[in-house]
Design a protein around this motif. Structure first.
Motif, PDB file in Angstrom:
ATOM      1  N   GLU A 136       0.827  -1.195   0.000  1.00 38.49           N
ATOM      2  CA  GLU A 136       0.000   0.000   0.000  1.00 38.49           C
ATOM      3  C   GLU A 136       0.863   1.247   0.000  1.00 38.49           C
ATOM      4  N   LEU A 137       2.059   1.140   0.558  1.00 42.21           N
ATOM      5  CA  LEU A 137       2.952   2.290   0.674  1.00 42.21           C
ATOM      6  C   LEU A 137       3.798   2.402  -0.588  1.00 42.21           C
ATOM      7  N   PRO A 138       3.703   3.509  -1.308  1.00 43.33           N
ATOM      8  CA  PRO A 138       4.457   3.610  -2.563  1.00 43.33           C
ATOM      9  C   PRO A 138       5.911   3.996  -2.312  1.00 43.33           C
ATOM     10  N   GLY A 139       6.589   3.219  -1.499  1.00 42.68           N
ATOM     11  CA  GLY A 139       8.002   3.472  -1.217  1.00 42.68           C
ATOM     12  C   GLY A 139       8.643   2.166  -0.794  1.00 42.68           C
ATOM     13  N   GLU A 140       9.968   2.213  -0.557  1.00 42.38           N
ATOM     14  CA  GLU A 140      10.686   0.998  -0.208  1.00 42.38           C
ATOM     15  C   GLU A 140      11.359   1.203   1.148  1.00 42.38           C
ATOM     16  N   VAL A 141      10.916   0.459   2.129  1.00 39.50           N
ATOM     17  CA  VAL A 141      11.526   0.581   3.450  1.00 39.50           C
ATOM     18  C   VAL A 141      12.862  -0.140   3.430  1.00 39.50           C
ATOM     19  N   VAL A 142      13.959   0.607   3.624  1.00 39.78           N
ATOM     20  CA  VAL A 142      15.280  -0.021   3.509  1.00 39.78           C
ATOM     21  C   VAL A 142      15.894  -0.375   4.862  1.00 39.78           C
ATOM     22  N   CYS A 143      15.484   0.317   5.920  1.00 41.41           N
ATOM     23  CA  CYS A 143      15.999  -0.042   7.236  1.00 41.41           C
ATOM     24  C   CYS A 143      15.199   0.634   8.331  1.00 41.41           C
ATOM     25  N   VAL A 144      15.317   0.089   9.531  1.00 42.89           N
ATOM     26  CA  VAL A 144      14.760   0.723  10.720  1.00 42.89           C
ATOM     27  C   VAL A 144      15.923   1.007  11.663  1.00 42.89           C
ATOM     28  N   ILE A 145      15.971   2.241  12.157  1.00 42.90           N
ATOM     29  CA  ILE A 145      16.984   2.625  13.133  1.00 42.90           C
ATOM     30  C   ILE A 145      16.245   3.021  14.409  1.00 42.90           C
ATOM     31  N   ALA A 146      16.628   2.403  15.533  1.00 38.52           N
ATOM     32  CA  ALA A 146      15.897   2.670  16.769  1.00 38.52           C
ATOM     33  C   ALA A 146      16.869   2.898  17.917  1.00 38.52           C
ATOM     34  N   ASN A 147      16.465   3.758  18.839  1.00 38.58           N
ATOM     35  CA  ASN A 147      17.336   3.998  19.983  1.00 38.58           C
ATOM     36  C   ASN A 147      17.056   3.029  21.141  1.00 38.58           C
ATOM     37  N   HIS A 148      16.132   2.102  20.916  1.00 38.86           N
ATOM     38  CA  HIS A 148      15.943   0.994  21.843  1.00 38.86           C
ATOM     39  C   HIS A 148      15.826  -0.284  21.029  1.00 38.86           C
ATOM     40  N   ASP A 149      16.035  -1.407  21.671  1.00 37.79           N
ATOM     41  CA  ASP A 149      16.064  -2.658  20.919  1.00 37.79           C
ATOM     42  C   ASP A 149      14.717  -3.386  20.903  1.00 37.79           C
ATOM     43  N   ASP A 150      13.730  -2.800  21.569  1.00 36.10           N
ATOM     44  CA  ASP A 150      12.465  -3.499  21.806  1.00 36.10           C
ATOM     45  C   ASP A 150      11.773  -4.009  20.543  1.00 36.10           C
ATOM     46  N   LEU A 151      11.852  -3.272  19.465  1.00 37.44           N
ATOM     47  CA  LEU A 151      11.026  -3.597  18.299  1.00 37.44           C
ATOM     48  C   LEU A 151      11.755  -4.448  17.258  1.00 37.44           C
ATOM     49  N   ARG A 152      12.931  -4.922  17.631  1.00 35.30           N
ATOM     50  CA  ARG A 152      13.747  -5.681  16.674  1.00 35.30           C
ATOM     51  C   ARG A 152      12.990  -6.859  16.053  1.00 35.30           C
ATOM     52  N   SER A 153      12.401  -7.677  16.898  1.00 37.24           N
ATOM     53  CA  SER A 153      11.788  -8.906  16.380  1.00 37.24           C
ATOM     54  C   SER A 153      10.656  -8.589  15.403  1.00 37.24           C
ATOM     55  N   MET A 154       9.862  -7.592  15.727  1.00 38.85           N
ATOM     56  CA  MET A 154       8.775  -7.198  14.832  1.00 38.85           C
ATOM     57  C   MET A 154       9.326  -6.775  13.475  1.00 38.85           C
ATOM     58  N   VAL A 155      10.352  -5.973  13.496  1.00 39.77           N
ATOM     59  CA  VAL A 155      10.937  -5.478  12.248  1.00 39.77           C
ATOM     60  C   VAL A 155      11.553  -6.628  11.453  1.00 39.77           C
ATOM     61  N   GLU A 156      12.227  -7.494  12.159  1.00 41.92           N
ATOM     62  CA  GLU A 156      12.918  -8.561  11.445  1.00 41.92           C
ATOM     63  C   GLU A 156      11.957  -9.572  10.830  1.00 41.92           C
ATOM     64  N   TRP A 157      10.758  -9.691  11.389  1.00 41.74           N
ATOM     65  CA  TRP A 157       9.759 -10.550  10.750  1.00 41.74           C
ATOM     66  C   TRP A 157       9.503 -10.081   9.310  1.00 41.74           C
ATOM     67  N   TYR A 158       9.600  -8.771   9.113  1.00 40.71           N
ATOM     68  CA  TYR A 158       9.401  -8.210   7.772  1.00 40.71           C
ATOM     69  C   TYR A 158      10.675  -8.322   6.917  1.00 40.71           C
ATOM     70  N   ARG A 159      11.741  -8.922   7.468  1.00 37.58           N
ATOM     71  CA  ARG A 159      13.037  -9.053   6.788  1.00 37.58           C
ATOM     72  C   ARG A 159      13.622  -7.689   6.414  1.00 37.58           C
ATOM     73  N   ILE A 160      13.468  -6.763   7.328  1.00 33.07           N
ATOM     74  CA  ILE A 160      14.058  -5.437   7.138  1.00 33.07           C
ATOM     75  C   ILE A 160      15.187  -5.297   8.157  1.00 33.07           C
ATOM     76  N   PRO A 161      16.352  -4.791   7.731  1.00 32.99           N
ATOM     77  CA  PRO A 161      17.466  -4.622   8.669  1.00 32.99           C
ATOM     78  C   PRO A 161      17.092  -3.666   9.807  1.00 32.99           C
ATOM     79  N   PHE A 162      17.423  -4.089  11.013  1.00 28.89           N
ATOM     80  CA  PHE A 162      17.119  -3.293  12.198  1.00 28.89           C
ATOM     81  C   PHE A 162      18.425  -2.879  12.862  1.00 28.89           C
ATOM     82  N   HIS A 163      18.606  -1.608  13.099  1.00 28.79           N
ATOM     83  CA  HIS A 163      19.829  -1.121  13.745  1.00 28.79           C
ATOM     84  C   HIS A 163      19.488  -0.442  15.061  1.00 28.79           C
TER      85      HIS A 163
END
Lengths: 285, 285, 285, 285
Positions: free
Chosen positions: A112-139
């Motif tokens: 639905e989003l007309p863009g390409e999510v290339v990475c997630v950068i977070a200042n806490h590690d809490d959401l890593r697993s959720m992001v990685e389920w989408y196979r997006i690099p999490f930093h």
């Protein structure tokens, strides 16, 4: 979704712009699927956006752009052509709260989003697993008062490395350094959980409760060096009553925040937002 | 509309209030047609409003009130009973702009407004004929910087003379003197043409245009000595885009202003608004 | 409000329309203050509306129109140019309920309505005094089952005599005869007090209460021979709860009805509505 | 969230109900944190809901309920007390479209949903991985015209096995067999992607496009044996224009669908919805 080119123009207003542009598009055989103009009469400025079917331009994007240069020069235009087949690369910045991030990731996953999510950068590690389920690099880059300069230097490096063209502060809760704001001017999108300009800064729902407002809102805006003061892209509100606690406001507000951010981001990704001074022209569909 | 008594209560919260009140109403044979409670848990305060069918109370209003005094004292209540058959008397203050005034007069004329408009006081004479068509006394009291003290003394005298219990600033465009604000505390209702606390003061649509917001609003609030900072009764917004000029915003805003004022005033007239500190509890129907 | 000409076009879609039109306007020196296009891709149909500053066309409206004929023919356009200085003449039809009529008259009186109210025709005499305060001719033509043919023949005669170009059924509560619907096709605007297509026909608020909906609405639409089934111009809704009686719904609904009718009528008067089949393209500002 | 008991009552209206109930709660030392009444005057029926702090009832839930039986009998009440510490068990039914399911799972994961998702049953396998990330059992039970009886017998068995008390059709796209509708009367919640009663049945956005409406909506309702005709819990709408294709409507509609379903379900889970005939009383917070 059809494959389209988007011709986006802003320039001083004068007679003949539309004709020159339309004439050129027609000469190239271009089929226009959406067209919007706006004249800011107070400031004498003109804004225009066309969506042109890619297949209808026999010469392709490059030839189209090359040929357009003369018109751009003649009318002193700021202009560009973007290609819907090359979606913008998005870096999502997050903290601990997941609602905006989860919403954007799901929309992206469902095309639905007309863009390409290339990475997630977070200042806490809490959401890593959720992001990685989408196979997006999490930093995970923690930010403390001491580590801030180092952390943001690392952050910028990552953004560059991924070639991200849009940074979305999806409830990131950190203030970007001024240099980064100006380096990425017009490319950093924030969601603030109030109806700006009310309740700038921290804890807007507490401020709203204090003031006793009957509606709470959210604002999607470009980030500038002045906190919560950049050009507004989209806003919305929801009704509350005296019976809603601050926790209720947070819960209700989340629905507005994520919808407003998704709408505003979508406008940006489709080149529907033209910044002029501290305001925006949004050619919403 | 049924003939009802409205029992309105606020007091420190504790166990047993509802039981005591409900028990008393039942003993009197009262048929409750509407009941609302609210506990402000953060501040330990309790709010309550009942509508009781007048015919169901054999002893009438006076006996009911007398008997209630013991309960009121026991729970340290601020309380009153009002009678829907004695609608509040309203003084409408206006200037040159007619939309709010016309709207309220029409609602009153159609028996939609549960109050009695006793006079219109305006600092310009423009709206006289409109008001007089409704057979309502119209008083023209010009206000200039020099005449202000004299003008407001005259104004207050008129309000008193008519026995007005509510003053509505229907786009009156004058700031009431502090003394008048405190004399009529909780009785003066203003409509401000912005979504407060954004854009306090003069020319809010200009301020909104300057900031580039995507929604404009209106706020109905009680007047206090601090400009546009009194307890908010009701608010609403309407969507605008970059294409709307300030004149468009004024036009669109008028519809919100008059609806919000009419709703807020109605709540007040039906004793649905309980002021607590600088906030309101609104038991909307 | 600037003096503008409005060029309104619909035609089969093809490449080159925009260029041809824009080219022609530019050749005439026309300053475009607003422009909208829409391509209905499913049906291959194209819609377009321009507002051109009257002063910018040296040759005037007649020369402009004459010159445009070749383009109109070439692209098989249905087109017309209207002049904002010649506002459409409006006949308001009313019955006993005053809210829509009062609202439109007030807007007209305040120069908000871009049209000229030439008469009010009502099947009851109740609203005469209100209308006459505005110095608008009021005609009382009662409609009974027996008198209907005669009444509507009289009514049509009046409409013709006044040269009315728009008929507004401002809660008229009578069904126009089929002949009149087709004679004035695209010129008769009704306000129906439901969110169509829900609750067609009589007593929509009763139907809404019966069904237990949580929002009630109003629909402004063109009248056709099929009851409440004509092209929709504008709709809106308002939230209700279980606690609202049918009388409450009527009261709340009135605010939606009058706003929706005023908005829809304004779109029509400014030639912003293009009918295509049983649907509308509305180039809202 | 405080630990509360919810006392939910409906009964024929008469004087003294509130007093009796409030008296009883006070005797038990109950601290009321939320209270709502509603009298349906047209039908002479009374509805009431209290939230009582669990800790304030020294005797616990069982003693409270036992003691209340006399009052329940005296006033011919339908009543129950639920315990916020025992959230209702939810079976989510899905198909291929993920937006409602993803939204509910995320809310549940973030502790926003006051219920316990015990399983997902889907007639396609597409969403398995998403569900399993949440560590929720996923059951794929295909439904074909031939397999339908067998499939639904299996489905019911699963629902029973999991002890599910609420079934949510999160865009399930299958019609439940009549027997199942009546077995789980008042426990099956559907989201229909139109503003009911408009556009019952299949492809409501196509129907909406056909009719040319200017708002599209979604309806959360209890499922009964009559398609899309059960008691409505919650509805909302979003504005569209002529420029929105059916695909746009689907995209915009998804945001309304998921919000309306989440709101309606939350009301149900907190025992805020009282069904009476084919309508609901919703004591929203």
């Amino acid at each position: 979704m059809s494959h389209v080119y988007r011709l986006v123009i802003s320039c001083p207003d004068q007679v003949g712009i539309v004709a020159a542009v339309a004439q050129y598009i027609a000469e190239q055989g271009g089929t226009i699927v959406e067209a919007n103009h706006h004249t800011d009469q107070a400031n004498g400025w003109f804004f225009m956006r066309h969506e042109i079917l890619a297949d209808s331009l026999s010469g392709g994007l490059e030839a189209f752009s090359e040929g357009f240069e003369a018109i751009g020069k003649a009318f002193e235009m700021q202009w560009y052509v973007s290609d819907s087949a090359k979606p913008k690369k998005i870096a999502l910045f997050a903290s601990k709260e997941s609602h905006c991030l989860a919403d954007l990731l799901h929309r992206w996953h469902e095309d639905e989003l007309p863009g390409e999510v290339v990475c997630v950068i977070a200042n806490h590690d809490d959401l890593r697993s959720m992001v990685e389920w989408y196979r997006i690099p999490f930093h995970h880059i923690p930010v403390t008062p001491e580590s801030k300069p180092q952390a943001f230097s690392e952050t910028e490096q990552l953004v560059e490395q991924y070639g991200a063209e849009v940074i979305v502060l999806a409830r990131y809760m950190q203030i970007l350094p001024p240099q980064m704001c100006s380096d990425y001017s017009g490319q950093v999108i924030n969601i603030h959980h109030s109806f700006l300009p009310s309740f700038v800064g921290a804890r807007p729902y507490h401020q709203a409760s204090e003031r006793g407002v009957k509606l709470i809102g959210a604002t999607c805006h470009y980030v500038t060096e002045v906190l919560d003061a950049g050009p507004i892209i989209e806003q919305d509100v929801i009704r509350i009553t005296h019976s809603h606690t601050i926790d209720d406001m947070k819960r209700l507000g989340r629905d507005v925040e994520k919808t407003v951010l998704a709408r505003g981001l979508r406008y940006h990704l489709e080149d529907r937002v033209l910044i002029h001074g501290n305001k925006t022209v949004v050619f919403a569909d």
